[in-house]
Design an enzyme around this catalytic site. Structure first.
Site, PDB file in Angstrom:
ATOM      1  CG  HIS A   6       6.212   2.255  -0.660  1.00  0.00           C
ATOM      2  ND1 HIS A   6       7.361   2.283   0.086  1.00  0.00           N
ATOM      3  CD2 HIS A   6       5.238   1.784   0.159  1.00  0.00           C
ATOM      4  CE1 HIS A   6       7.094   1.858   1.312  1.00  0.00           C
ATOM      5  NE2 HIS A   6       5.810   1.546   1.382  1.00  0.00           N
TER       6      HIS A   6
ATOM      7  CE  LYS B  20       5.414   5.708   1.410  1.00  0.00           C
ATOM      8  NZ  LYS B  20       4.181   6.056   2.131  1.00  0.00           N
TER       9      LYS B  20
END
Length: 268
Positions: free
Chosen positions: A155, A159
């Site tokens: 990600h 995140k």
């Protein structure tokens, strides 16, 4: 269906507001932000760049919930627990895409589901939820004596939780296929001298960087062969569309805690 977006000024909040405008049967009726947010008092449509919608962003959720049919929530665990309680008071739908919830958070959300109709999932995309069904079947068919399971996810740099909610969702699917508890059989960290891999363990590897929206692969590694089941998210709107679909599905359902597998008719 009148929907409220909480965390309206964030990346997912703005995506939800834009996406609601394109889905028949859904209408934005409220937008919530935290106290002190620079977006308070501003029109939700203007914040997202789509023009005036006549919906001002506020930090007082309960009066807004009381006039709505459902809430779309991709915020934080603590905020989602609070919103679940308010959704229960208002007796409305609460769609939760928040990840990183603890067992205690989940218990509080489950309690709220006695009065609210809650759909909670680590990933709201239709593709990932289909993938979870395939992972469960593959894990069942390819047993632990012959195939090791590793879950790789990547990600964007912003995140804050790891492994991702989607990785855990896929891990739970693999564990169901093997008829084991993920909590007792997952390996989240490998560092230094670890010794040989334990048979039946489900491993997780986490990557963070750049602007990656979400890449997930479940690797079933056998002797001389590998099966890889993957999903690559290219646009946050897939999560928004899934969340709105979940809200429309849940509208009129009895209170309880549901998942996207229920929404898609894939719960076995």
């Amino acid at each position: 269906m009148g929907l409220v977006v909480v965390g309206a000024g964030g990346r997912m909040g703005q995506t939800l507001i834009r996406t609601i405008q394109s889905i028949e049967g859904a209408k934005l009726v409220g937008a919530i932000e935290r106290s002190g947010s620079p977006f308070l008092g501003k029109d939700a449509g203007e914040v997202t760049g789509i023009g005036t919608l006549g919906v001002a962003i506020t930090d007082d959720p309960l009066p807004v919930f009381a006039k709505a049919h459902g809430v779309l929530d991709f915020t934080s665990p603590a905020a989602s627990v609070e919103f679940a309680g308010l959704a229960a008071q208002a007796r409305i739908v609460h769609v939760i895409g928040t990840t990183g919830c603890s067992a205690e958070d989940d218990e509080k959300i489950r309690a709220a589901a006695r009065h609210a109709t809650i759909v909670k999932s680590g990933n709201m995309s239709l593709g990932v939820n289909l993938l979870s069904v395939l992972v469960q079947k593959a894990a069942e068919a390819l047993g632990p004596e012959d195939f090791d399971i590793e879950i790789l996810e990547m990600h964007h740099r912003h995140k804050v939780d790891a492994p991702s909610g989607t990785a855990l969702l896929l891990g739970e699917a693999a564990a169901r296929g093997r008829d084991i508890a993920l909590a007792d059989n997952s390996v989240r960290v490998r560092d230094g001298y670890t010794g040989p891999r334990e048979t039946g363990a489900i491993g997780f590897a986490t990557l963070r960087g750049g602007s990656v929206i979400g890449d997930h692969s479940v690797i079933l590694a056998g002797t001389g062969e590998r099966v890889v089941l993957s999903h690559h998210a290219e646009d946050r709107s897939i999560f928004a569309r899934g969340a709105i679909k979940a809200a429309l599905w849940a509208h009129g359902k009895k209170p309880g805690l549901y998942s996207m597998l229920d929404v898609l008719g894939l719960n076995t």
